[in-house]
Enzyme design. Sequence first.
Site, PDB file in Angstrom:
ATOM      1  N   SER B  50       0.833  -1.206   0.000  1.00  0.00           N
ATOM      2  CA  SER B  50       0.000   0.000   0.000  1.00  0.00           C
ATOM      3  C   SER B  50       0.871   1.260   0.000  1.00  0.00           C
ATOM      4  O   SER B  50       0.362   2.355  -0.221  1.00  0.00           O
ATOM      5  CB  SER B  50      -0.957  -0.002   1.194  1.00  0.00           C
ATOM      6  OG  SER B  50      -0.239  -0.010   2.415  1.00  0.00           O
ATOM      7  N   HIS B  51       2.163   1.126   0.272  1.00  0.00           N
ATOM      8  CA  HIS B  51       3.076   2.264   0.184  1.00  0.00           C
ATOM      9  C   HIS B  51       4.164   2.062  -0.860  1.00  0.00           C
ATOM     10  O   HIS B  51       5.162   2.773  -0.867  1.00  0.00           O
ATOM     11  CB  HIS B  51       3.710   2.552   1.550  1.00  0.00           C
ATOM     12  CG  HIS B  51       2.734   3.074   2.537  1.00  0.00           C
ATOM     13  ND1 HIS B  51       2.182   2.303   3.518  1.00  0.00           N
ATOM     14  CD2 HIS B  51       2.175   4.314   2.673  1.00  0.00           C
ATOM     15  CE1 HIS B  51       1.329   3.029   4.236  1.00  0.00           C
ATOM     16  NE2 HIS B  51       1.306   4.247   3.744  1.00  0.00           N
ATOM     17  N   ALA B 126       5.109   4.771   4.078  1.00  0.00           N
ATOM     18  CA  ALA B 126       5.079   4.102   5.377  1.00  0.00           C
ATOM     19  C   ALA B 126       6.024   4.845   6.322  1.00  0.00           C
ATOM     20  O   ALA B 126       6.889   5.620   5.882  1.00  0.00           O
ATOM     21  CB  ALA B 126       5.503   2.650   5.225  1.00  0.00           C
ATOM     22  N   GLU B 191      -4.649   0.732   2.485  1.00  0.00           N
ATOM     23  CA  GLU B 191      -5.348  -0.565   2.458  1.00  0.00           C
ATOM     24  C   GLU B 191      -6.774  -0.398   1.939  1.00  0.00           C
ATOM     25  O   GLU B 191      -7.280  -1.255   1.221  1.00  0.00           O
ATOM     26  CB  GLU B 191      -5.380  -1.180   3.865  1.00  0.00           C
ATOM     27  CG  GLU B 191      -4.026  -1.592   4.422  1.00  0.00           C
ATOM     28  CD  GLU B 191      -3.453  -2.828   3.756  1.00  0.00           C
ATOM     29  OE1 GLU B 191      -4.228  -3.625   3.187  1.00  0.00           O
ATOM     30  OE2 GLU B 191      -2.216  -2.982   3.781  1.00  0.00           O
TER      31      GLU B 191
END
Lengths: 346, 346
Positions: B50-51, B126, B191
């Site tokens: 997701s990052h 992140a 997410e």
Amino acid sequence: MTDELLAVRMDFDELVLLLRKIFISHGTSAFVADILAANCAGCERDGALSHGIFRMPGYVASLKTGWVDGRADAEVSLVSPSFIRIDACNGFAQPALAAAAGAIDEAIERTGVAVVAIRNSHHFSALWPDVEPFARKGLVAISFVNGLANVVPHGGHTAVFGTNPIAFATPVADAEPLVVDQATSVMANGEVRLHALDNQPLPPGTGVDSSGAATTDPHAVLAGGALNTFGGYKGSSIALMVELLAGALTGGQLSFENDFGHCVGAQTPKAGQLLIVIDPDRGGSTDFSQRAALLCKHLVEAGQDRLPGARRYKNRHTTQTSGIPIAKNALSELLQMATGGAASSS
Amino acid sequence: MTDELLAVRMDFDELVLLLRKIFISHGTSAFVADILAANCAGCERDGALSHGIFRMPGYVASLKTGWVDGRADAEVSLVSPSFIRIDACNGFAQPALAAAAGAIDEAIERTGVAVVAIRNSHHFSALWPDVEPFARKGLVAISFVNGLANVVPHGGHTAVFGTNPIAFATPVADAEPLVVDQATSVMANGEVRLHALDNQPLPPGTGVDSSGAATTDPHAVLAGGALNTFGGYKGSSIALMVELLAGALTGGQLSFENDFGHCVGAQTPKAGQLLIVIDPDRGGSTDFSQRAALLCKHLVEAGQDRLPGARRYKNRHTTQTSGIPIAKNALSELLQMATGGAASSS
């Protein structure tokens, strides 16, 4: 209402004097007695009952068995202009912190930061009384304490963590400070004890019994069972962070290293505490307390029904005008303890 | 398996070079491109998808609209021997942090503590890549970032907080560092975007739609809805702490103050970041990393199935030997962006 009828109302100062007498008569120094009595009476005054006079038998038993040293003189060392290390020498955490008050003020004045690492300390109270005073001076304070292993890590079956609370206080312009104090367990241990005392079941998901099975029986949690962390694996990671910061970084004991040995009846955890104090106005170019007030305004507008600490302030206001209600049987017990006697129950 | 067949495998260095080219071709300085490319490729390498490259269209759109300055030179000020203040000047947070690397090292060496307050910064990745390197040097690091208002406070109906992550890293003797990185929302926003991309429903309790009603539709959460905080009111208090530390104490923006204005398509939050680095061996008389290892051993014995960060290390190990899998269509998109083109979708 029945309780109310059976209660007397005491002034804060009057309660402090009574509690002070109990500490002194169980062998603490005057310095330690002053600090713990004000702390415990403050919890009772603010309606933080699980850390109020309910804790006195635990203090007394821990002192009587020699588990904790009520006359310990904490050793304060200045590691750097911003870093203070305290050996509480098996005494209570609050007088150890008080012994470093001047050093903390100086660190803040010189560097805008104070990291305070307390080891060999017993913290048997709420954590908010440790941080609220800093917020009243315009500072941000965060503290972490570990304790007795009675919380299972997420996905595990055996207790490793203490209830490992986090407290956090900040000034808010034109308002009382914002003060968070919360266990990283689903429930504070003191709350479980209150449930046990009242034979009230715990909400589902609160803890496990000694076999690791889920239970809502507070007695089963206290008798070899354990609590869950709050918030699933994320809460468990925060409990882990507290354990490392308070227990390991300070050079203190980890929660699972407590062993009461022959000190039967002792209750205070021998652990550690980390405190970080920051002068927020050194961080940026804005007035921090005004920004905190703006955030609080938005939280209220978004529908948050109560800001952290608000209930304590409300109780404080009420008891300051009408006195602190103390049940008559609790008062009898306190008076008995003040003569040097043990409590009838813990 | 189908995805696997449609994927190519790239070396880490090869992916970094490609991402670097994308940043450069969208106007960032070489310094910024180096740091963001390594950061983003590291997330992809570690399976923090997701990052990873999923974020590149968002970076590109934010740069193209002028919302974020890819050539900003952060201004680092030493407030005290332990306190560093950084104005990221509307640039990315990671190069701002990198610009202060020497000052942080010196603060740690002189005082054992570094408080780093970054403002006017965009953090779109992140948080673990910011703290893991400190743990590799034997230090404890904690960081907090606020963001775009998309999380409702507990009991509220309107978004106030960002997903406000906390990251925490510590050395562990004879093992990889322990690295926690978690949003204080139930789920990270990245997410939710991945769920939306796959049209997968969210678990119950994840969020609300634009009317404030509970929903499991990721599109509804993204289209004017919001996420819940993790862990009920306790998680909400931690989100509040992050908002104050990262947004207010730094002098940065609060999450609800982001206003993209005419920068349509921009995605990076303009907010703040607080980093606290501590030399743990100044705190007590014990070897911190040995104590952390002992705690980890007890967690495993208590049945905790995975230590924080373990999945990333496993993925890192796998991709270091067999390459990082990149879907062919994603690679096409990256190649198109590297020529200075916009992504086909964000």
